[in-house]
Scaffold this motif. Structure first.
Motif, PDB file in Angstrom:
ATOM      1  N   SER A   1       6.829   2.286   4.433  1.00  0.00           N
ATOM      2  CA  SER A   1       6.519   1.501   5.642  1.00  0.00           C
ATOM      3  C   SER A   1       5.451   2.150   6.500  1.00  0.00           C
ATOM      4  O   SER A   1       5.474   2.007   7.717  1.00  0.00           O
TER       5      SER A   1
ATOM      6  N   CYS B   1       1.824   1.990   5.991  1.00  0.00           N
ATOM      7  CA  CYS B   1       0.408   1.625   5.894  1.00  0.00           C
ATOM      8  C   CYS B   1       0.046   0.289   6.503  1.00  0.00           C
ATOM      9  O   CYS B   1      -1.109   0.046   6.834  1.00  0.00           O
ATOM     10  N   GLY B   2       0.992  -0.623   6.589  1.00  0.00           N
ATOM     11  CA  GLY B   2       0.704  -1.909   7.226  1.00  0.00           C
ATOM     12  C   GLY B   2      -0.022  -2.931   6.372  1.00  0.00           C
ATOM     13  O   GLY B   2      -0.326  -4.030   6.849  1.00  0.00           O
TER      14      GLY B   2
ATOM     15  N   GLY C   1       0.797  -1.221   0.000  1.00  0.00           N
ATOM     16  CA  GLY C   1       0.000   0.000   0.000  1.00  0.00           C
ATOM     17  C   GLY C   1       0.824   1.262   0.000  1.00  0.00           C
ATOM     18  O   GLY C   1       0.300   2.357  -0.159  1.00  0.00           O
ATOM     19  N   CYS C   2       2.145   1.116   0.212  1.00  0.00           N
ATOM     20  CA  CYS C   2       2.957   2.328   0.262  1.00  0.00           C
ATOM     21  C   CYS C   2       4.409   1.998  -0.007  1.00  0.00           C
ATOM     22  O   CYS C   2       4.772   0.833  -0.188  1.00  0.00           O
TER      23      CYS C   2
ATOM     24  N   CYS D   1       1.082  -4.747   4.245  1.00  0.00           N
ATOM     25  CA  CYS D   1       1.983  -5.862   3.927  1.00  0.00           C
ATOM     26  C   CYS D   1       2.322  -6.699   5.150  1.00  0.00           C
ATOM     27  O   CYS D   1       3.242  -7.516   5.114  1.00  0.00           O
TER      28      CYS D   1
ATOM     29  N   CYS E   1       7.338  -5.200   3.708  1.00  0.00           N
ATOM     30  CA  CYS E   1       7.962  -4.284   2.756  1.00  0.00           C
ATOM     31  C   CYS E   1       9.214  -3.669   3.335  1.00  0.00           C
ATOM     32  O   CYS E   1       9.940  -2.959   2.651  1.00  0.00           O
TER      33      CYS E   1
END
Ligand code: FES
Ligand code: FES
Lengths: 152, 789
Positions: free
Chosen positions: A42, A44-45, A38-39, A47, A59
């Motif tokens: 690091s 957004c979470g 999502g980003c 992953c 990520c």
């Protein structure tokens, strides 16, 4: 570089470029696409996975750093076809809309409940600090985790 | 119809399983055989001449397949704008080309100069970094109020003063001025409704693929409206025959408006897939999403509301400069005009209203519809002015609203309400939601609590917002007359299978809204069958006949109504089949609870019998076609007008200025509700975004035109511990002009909440003796702390 990882109970051995991120290894090489990107900072979470039982952002790790480790992804959370109480909780309490943040939310929450089986609302919200959801306003995510906490 | 078994119930979502088990299928999850990967070379400057693009080094790097530059696509059209707004003098708005790749001059940071295609994502990125571009940097302008001043740098050489259009709506200015001059009190606000980044959690992702054997293209795209993308891309950009282009919007991770538009990258991967003969995937990195997903809001506004001595509103005057960015995005022109100016009646009987909007190009990313689109901006103006007016006049903000409300009307016995700004409201009971909201909040005790809290050094504030919005966009003829270049109907096909199971094909697109559940509830109840016997199919131009897609809270009101139209046709045909089999007249057949019955008898046939008969037509009316499958286009008679009352309670930390949202009450009237759980979820999410605008979010462009906060580290999104549990309530005033009664719930939360929160902070400050009129959003601790000093 050669790595050996156990992912959702299955042993894998692959040659990877040293710069390959763990999340890309999971998504591209193992085709476990439930873990999302999502980003690129690091933040957004989306992953989030478990590495040796601990929630981490995949990520932020290189695939080579997972060498010799055990990885659990959202695909490996249900056991014997039974949904994990958190998966059930998200369904029962409408803890997801578009579903993109959901795997990361569930993996983060699973780690929380492991260490703190009966968290308060504030503790749940605090634990989700690293995970962004743009759809739900978190209200039903909190309730989903409370549901699971009751069940577990 | 039938007894409702599903409608009105919080049925758990049928689509959940794939999402909670990691088996969803978003575009970036798809891998096609032989797939390649794309990466862009983008401009680091807001305004720069492209003097030379050197791809020689990049071209020979490992894995590189092709590199395209602006010169290669110079003959290809740019992406179009879907709504024409005219200048006050009748001239057409300015519509400069928005090219797929820039050849001559970049117009905002991130404008693409070259597209690199390689065997892997990493190789594409490496090669993109090796492309060297000789830029000549020029001066730029990012603020719309500055951009219209003489001598400001021009975004497009052929657009004088950077003005795309000027536009006016409502009563003549002279009448409004005259009414304003008689007001006993005028409340004035000058403010910025700041620019926001939609930030759907799934970054945009596209795969273009070309099959030379069948001369056929497929585009997988993270879109809210696959058919619309096909139409725009085929007809306006690439000149491809539509029947040779399939567009699929698979699972999509949120949209909030930002995935409506036809983006250049969609057309480019499609175009390039033909050139290289292999599929190409491009997925935005989050930085690219920040830079290039169409942004929202960004208005500079001066607004004045005049009151008579009792507090009755006598006039409203609004002047806005709307920042459109460097290029016109698909609906950019209608957001600050027809979706904003038309809502300035609000819930009030204001007799004279004038709104004047200038649409302005700047050297920034495009601005378009973001959740609410124009309506949050209108609501912000009205609700801020009302609360501030109440403070200034020493009146109670709830009472001030109450005395200005349009009285209740159901749109059936009482006619719709004709506003001063073109729209006619369908039905409303505005005092109803205010009353419910005040009760739920326990408003009457608040001032006491506020005083109590003050004794222990706590500053509390309450803010109210009673909003209305226009959804269910929209009657094609009406929007056509206002400049829309498309019809805004929806398509719904209901195919009854021979076994009585039902496949529904809808042009609406779900990217979190839960259509697979809500539409199944609707269809199952209407046909008297089990929800499990209904399947909802959407998102693929190859299986769904046509569609306009999901935005503007239109899916149930418009898409659902199209499905109901098809269901009605099925029931009518079913009656003919049943009449024949039961040897009765079709007029004598009733359909209820899944059975076709001869009126007043117990002779009946089940839905499954009729379905089978339609496909095995041995005993069958002579003049009737076999089959039970209908498709309908539903063009709404009017917009729908949801409304509601939001109340926020905040606490300000006097030492840091940090605002804590203590409570949020939302009473929304979105018409008839099919699934309350899903509607509440929509309200929660909308409120979170609206609170985000009030307290946390906002782009920061520097003087060079750089977006200085293009990441989740720098652009503050609401997180779980920033928000409380929301207290939701509801009222139902059905929409009188569609067969479901639904009005739409997707944007309501985002529209009502922002001014409620800001009003609460201002109220808190006044209670502490700081009579400030406004604090720029977002209300960061620093800004609130400064206001406290
Ligand atoms: S993708 Fe890992 S934190 Fe966002
Ligand atoms: S459900 Fe869409 S981002 Fe969380």
């Amino acid at each position: 570089m050669k790595i050996n990882v156990k992912v959702n109970g299955t042993a894998h051995s692959h040659d990877v470029e040293p710069r390959t991120l763990l999340v890309h290894y999971l998504r591209d090489t193992l085709r476990l696409t439930g873990t999302h990107v999502g980003c690129d900072t690091s933040g957004c979470g989306a992953c989030t996975i478990h590495l040796d039982g601990k929630a981490v952002k995949s990520c932020t790790l290189l695939a080579v750093q997972a060498d010799g480790c055990e990885v659990t992804t959202i695909e490996g959370l249900a056991t014997n076809g039974n949904l994990h109480p958190l998966q059930e909780g998200f369904h029962q309490e409408h803890g997801l809309q578009c579903g993109f943040c959901t795997p990361g939310m569930i993996m983060t929450a699973a780690d929380l409940l492991k260490h703190n089986p009966k968290p308060s609302e504030a503790e749940i919200r605090h634990a989700l600090e690293g995970n962004i959801c743009r759809c739900t306003g978190y209200h039903n995510i909190v309730k989903s985790i409370q549901y699971a906490s009751e069940k577990m | 119809m039938t007894a409702t078994k599903y409608i009105g119930k919080s049925i758990k979502r049928v689509e959940d399983k794939r999402f909670i088990t990691g088996k969803a299928n978003y575009t970036d999850d798809i891998v096609l055989p032989g797939m390649t990967y794309g990466a862009f070379v983008r401009s680091p400057y807001a305004n720069a001449k492209v003097k030379k693009v050197d791809i020689s080094k990049a071209k020979v790097m490992p894995g590189v397949i092709a590199i395209y530059t602006g010169a290669d696509v110079a003959a290809v059209n740019g992406v179009p704008c879907g709504w024409q707004v005219n200048f006050k003098n009748g001239a057409t708005m300015k519509e400069p080309k928005h090219p797929l790749l820039v050849a001559d001059r970049t117009k905002h940071v991130g404008d693409p100069v070259a597209f690199v295609i390689a065997e892997s994502r990493a190789e594409a990125k490496d090669a993109a970094e090796a492309v060297t571009v000789d830029f000549e940097k020029l001066s730029c302008v990012t603020d719309p109020a500055e951009a219209v001043k003489p001598g400001a740098p021009l975004v497009h050489d052929d657009v004088p003063n950077n003005i795309c259009f000027d536009w006016e709506l409502g009563n003549p200015k002279s009448e409004v001025d005259a009414a304003m001059s008689k007001a006993s009190h005028v409340t004035t606000l000058e403010f910025t409704n700041q620019r926001l980044v939609p930030n759907a959690m799934e970054p945009r992702s596209y795969i273009g693929s070309y099959d030379p054997i069948n001369d056929k293209y497929t585009l997988y795209t993270s879109t809210q409206n696959p058919h619309l993308i096909r139409l725009l891309m085929c007809a306006f950009v690439l000149g491809l025959p539509e029947h040779k282009v399939r567009v699929v919007g698979p699972d999509v991770g949120g949209g909030f408006g930002s995935k409506i538009y036809h983006y250049t990258e969609e057309a480019l991967v499609t175009w390039c897939s033909n050139k290289i003969g292999r599929p190409i995937k491009w997925t935005a990195e989050r930085t690219e999403s920040f830079l290039l997903d169409a942004h929202g809001r960004d208005h500079r506004t001066k607004a004045e509301m005049g009151f008579d001595k009792d507090g009755k509103i006598v006039a409203l005057r609004v002047k806005t400069h709307a920042n459109l960015g460097a290029y016109l995005s698909t609906f950019a022109s209608c957001v600050p005009t027809y979706l904003h100016g038309t809502l300035l009646q609000g819930l009030y009987t204001t007799p004279k209203i004038n709104v004047d909007v200038t649409g302005v190009f700047t050297h920034t990313n495009a601005v378009d519809a973001y959740r609410g689109a124009g309506r949050p901006e209108a609501t912000y103006i009205l609700e801020r002015l009302l609360d501030l007016g109440a403070l200034e006049m020493g009146k109670d903000p709830a009472e001030l609203r109450q005395m200005n409300f349009i009285p209740p009307f159901d749109g059936v016995k009482q006619p719709g309400y004709q506003t001063q700004v073109a729209l006619q409201y369908d039905s409303g009971n505005y005092e109803g939601v205010l009353k419910k909201g005040l009760e739920a909040f326990n408003y009457k005790d608040f001032r006491k609590r506020q005083k109590e809290a003050a004794k222990s050094g706590k500053i509390l504030g309450v803010g109210i917002s009673t909003y209305i919005e226009a959804c269910g966009i929209a009657p094609s003829a009406v929007v056509g007359s206002l400049g829309a270049r498309a019809g805004l109907y929806e398509v719904g096909q209901v195919r009854v299978q021979p076994t009585g199971k039902v496949s529904v094909y809808t042009g609406s697109h779900s990217h979190g809204q839960g259509h697979e559940t809500t539409f199944s509830q609707l269809v199952a109840d209407r046909l008297g069958i089990a929800m499990e016997d209904v399947e909802i199919i959407h998102g693929d131009s190859e299986s769904v006949a046509f569609g306009m897609g999901t935005y503007g809270s239109r899916s149930l009101a418009v898409g659902g109504s199209a499905i109901v139209k098809s269901i009605d046709k099925i029931i009518e045909k079913g009656k003919k089949i049943a009449a024949h089999k039961l040897e009765a007249s079709a007029d004598d057949i009733d359909f209820a609870d899944g059975r076709f019955t001869i009126k007043g008898t117990s002779k009946s046939l089940g839905f499954g019998d009729i379905a089978l008969t339609a496909y095995v037509p041995h005993v069958y009316p002579k003049d009737l076609e076999p089959g039970l499958d209908f498709s309908s286009f539903y063009d709404p008679a009017n917009f729908t007008y949801p409304f509601g009352c939001h109340i926020a309670e905040v606490e300000i930390d006097t030492e840091t200025g940090k605002v804590t949202l203590r409570r949020f009450v939302a009473v929304d009237d979105v018409g008839t509700v099919i699934n309350p759980m899903i509607v509440e979820g929509q309200i929660h999410g909308g409120v979170a975004q609206g609170v985000g605008q009030a307290l946390f979010e906002g782009t920061i462009y520097d003087e060079e035109g750089n977006l200085t906060n293009p990441s989740f580290m720098d652009y503050c999104m609401p997180r779980a511990d920033d928000l409380p549990m929301f207290e939701t309530g509801s009222q139902v005033t059905p929409c009188p002009h569609n067969p479901i009664g639904a009005k739409g719930a997707g944007e309501a939360g985002c529209i009502g909440s922002t001014p409620a929160v800001v009003n609460a902070v201002i109220d808190a400050l006044w209670s502490a003796g700081k009579k400030v009129k406004d604090i720029h959003m977002p209300l960061t601790p620093e800004r609130v702390w400064s206001a406290l000093q």
